[in-house]
Write an enzyme that holds these catalytic residues in place. Structure first.
Site, mmCIF file in Angstrom:
data_model
loop_
_atom_site.group_PDB
_atom_site.id
_atom_site.type_symbol
_atom_site.label_atom_id
_atom_site.label_comp_id
_atom_site.label_asym_id
_atom_site.label_seq_id
_atom_site.Cartn_x
_atom_site.Cartn_y
_atom_site.Cartn_z
ATOM 1 N N TYR A 92 0.824 -1.209 0.000
ATOM 2 C CA TYR A 92 0.000 0.000 0.000
ATOM 3 C C TYR A 92 0.858 1.260 0.000
ATOM 4 O O TYR A 92 1.679 1.480 0.894
ATOM 5 C CB TYR A 92 -0.881 -0.027 1.239
ATOM 6 C CG TYR A 92 -2.064 0.897 1.231
ATOM 7 C CD1 TYR A 92 -3.198 0.584 0.500
ATOM 8 C CD2 TYR A 92 -2.073 2.050 1.999
ATOM 9 C CE1 TYR A 92 -4.310 1.407 0.523
ATOM 10 C CE2 TYR A 92 -3.180 2.885 2.032
ATOM 11 C CZ TYR A 92 -4.299 2.566 1.291
ATOM 12 O OH TYR A 92 -5.398 3.379 1.315
ATOM 13 N N SER A 187 0.272 -7.731 1.921
ATOM 14 C CA SER A 187 -0.586 -6.631 2.344
ATOM 15 C C SER A 187 -1.511 -6.212 1.198
ATOM 16 O O SER A 187 -2.307 -7.027 0.731
ATOM 17 C CB SER A 187 0.264 -5.467 2.860
ATOM 18 O OG SER A 187 -0.539 -4.490 3.464
ATOM 19 N N GLN A 188 -1.424 -4.977 0.697
ATOM 20 C CA GLN A 188 -2.192 -4.632 -0.493
ATOM 21 C C GLN A 188 -1.851 -5.567 -1.632
ATOM 22 O O GLN A 188 -2.744 -6.016 -2.378
ATOM 23 C CB GLN A 188 -1.904 -3.192 -0.925
ATOM 24 C CG GLN A 188 -2.567 -2.824 -2.255
ATOM 25 C CD GLN A 188 -2.177 -1.456 -2.753
ATOM 26 O OE1 GLN A 188 -2.971 -0.528 -2.696
ATOM 27 N NE2 GLN A 188 -0.955 -1.316 -3.253
ATOM 28 N N ASP A 273 -1.260 -9.342 13.823
ATOM 29 C CA ASP A 273 -1.316 -8.343 12.764
ATOM 30 C C ASP A 273 -2.552 -7.469 12.930
ATOM 31 O O ASP A 273 -3.682 -7.943 12.808
ATOM 32 C CB ASP A 273 -1.340 -9.055 11.407
ATOM 33 C CG ASP A 273 -1.183 -8.120 10.223
ATOM 34 O OD1 ASP A 273 -1.315 -6.895 10.397
ATOM 35 O OD2 ASP A 273 -0.931 -8.629 9.110
ATOM 36 N N HIS A 302 2.305 -7.452 11.087
ATOM 37 C CA HIS A 302 2.151 -7.341 9.640
ATOM 38 C C HIS A 302 3.417 -7.747 8.887
ATOM 39 O O HIS A 302 3.359 -7.998 7.692
ATOM 40 C CB HIS A 302 1.754 -5.907 9.283
ATOM 41 C CG HIS A 302 1.089 -5.775 7.948
ATOM 42 N ND1 HIS A 302 0.003 -6.535 7.569
ATOM 43 C CD2 HIS A 302 1.360 -4.952 6.886
ATOM 44 C CE1 HIS A 302 -0.367 -6.189 6.347
ATOM 45 N NE2 HIS A 302 0.439 -5.240 5.911
#
Length: 339
Positions: A92, A187-188, A273, A302
């Protein structure tokens, strides 16, 4: 921080009901059909990266609505093709960066396509090269609420279509075995990899780690960390917009793509996370149509398993390559390589 989500035994069997719009398949079918109908070439320009063990091309391929999307194609120099390929989507706010920043897949003998994320690349990392030429209505900071009033206008409709087109593009390249293509991201990037797997047939595997945007109705409000907190901030101002907001997000929810993903998957999850809560990760994994394994890191957030997890990804993917099916043709691309 302390653990805040479900216990490991609860996560292992966590398969919640997640809202799915009746026209989900029609929505994404039309999105991809209109994007694939654009007659546009892939551009490849070899670049002098300063590296001697890999070859790097600066690639531009047509994404959503034919918009130009940048990527790096990194190939192990001198390898006999056609090669298995990993299409990687990034986190992200960052862009594709510089081609020497992620060399682990080419060093292991894979071709790697590192895909820029439209409109991002100015938050951290070393930059991006892809604008997003489409506007949107009122939004909170970040990307999750851009176009939140209408799924057809939402920012991630464009990003996820770009991802499916990245898979289409890499399959046309002469160095690549189109039957041995995998997708990955953290993540993203993990959310984009899930969407790409749900929208693409014939992948050899999917490797999403700590994906955001899965089981969004639970995740928003479970954590106050960005980016999911962007949605809560939007709703704190647009009071009463819950129904429309979560309807739009149901077209983007990783669980709904997981239900359609036929390739096997290996997920990574940090059980502490707060950015991608583990219940969202497991919700997608436990709905995965092609079957999914999850490697959980009990004391990580994360960052997950980092290099340790990549070693496990590599072993998992190599174990599946011999089972790849016959080569499949590419989709309406002309590739031009500039010397």
């Amino acid at each position: 921080m302390a653990r805040f989500d479900l216990s490991e035994p609860e996560l292992a069997s966590y398969r919640p009901e997640v809202a799915e719009p009746d026209d989900f398949d029609a929505f994404w079918g039309e999105t991809l059909a209109s994007s694939r109908a654009v007659d546009a070439a892939i551009r490849r320009v070899p670049v002098d990266s300063g590296l001697t063990l890999v070859d790097v091309d600066d690639v531009v391929f047509p994404g959503y609505a034919g918009d130009p999307i940048s990527a790096w194609l990194v190939l192990p120099r001198g390898a006999d093709g056609p090669l298995p390929a990993v299409v990687e989507f990034v986190g992200y706010g960052r862009g594709r960066g510089l081609p020497f920043e992620r060399l682990h897949w080419p060093a292991a003998g894979f071709a790697q396509l590192i895909v820029d994320t439209r409109g991002q690349g100015a938050t951290w990392g070393t930059g991006g090269s892809t604008p997003d030429p489409h506007g949107a209505g009122p939004a909170a900071s970040g990307y999750l609420t851009r176009g939140i009033e209408d799924p057809a206008a939402h920012y991630y409709r464009r990003v996820f279509a770009d991802a499916a087109r990245a898979v289409d593009a890499v399959r046309t390249m002469p160095e690549i075995d189109p039957a041995r293509v995998a997708v990955t991201g953290n993540s993203q990037g993990g959310a984009i990899a899930i969407a790409a797997a749900g929208l693409s047939d014939g992948l050899v595997g999917a490797l999403p780690t700590a994906p955001i945007l899965s089981h969004v109705r639970r995740t928003v409000g479970l954590t106050d960390a960005d980016p999911h907190a962007e949605i809560a901030r939007y709703l704190s101002v647009h009071r009463g917009a819950d129904e429309q907001v979560f309807r739009t997000l149901s077209y983007l929810d990783g669980v709904n793509f997981a239900r359609r993903a036929t390739a096997p998957a290996l997920f990574g999850a940090g059980l502490m996370d707060t950015i991608a809560p583990p219940s969202g990760v497991y919700a997608a994994a436990n709905h995965w149509r092609g079957g999914a394994d999850v490697i959980a890191y009990a004391w990580n957030g994360h960052e997950g398993g980092e290099g340790v997890h990549w070693q496990r990804q590599l072993a998992w993917l190599r174990a599946r390559l011999d089972a790849a099916g016959p080569a499949a043709g590419g989709r309406n691309f002309r590739t031009t390589i500039t010397p």
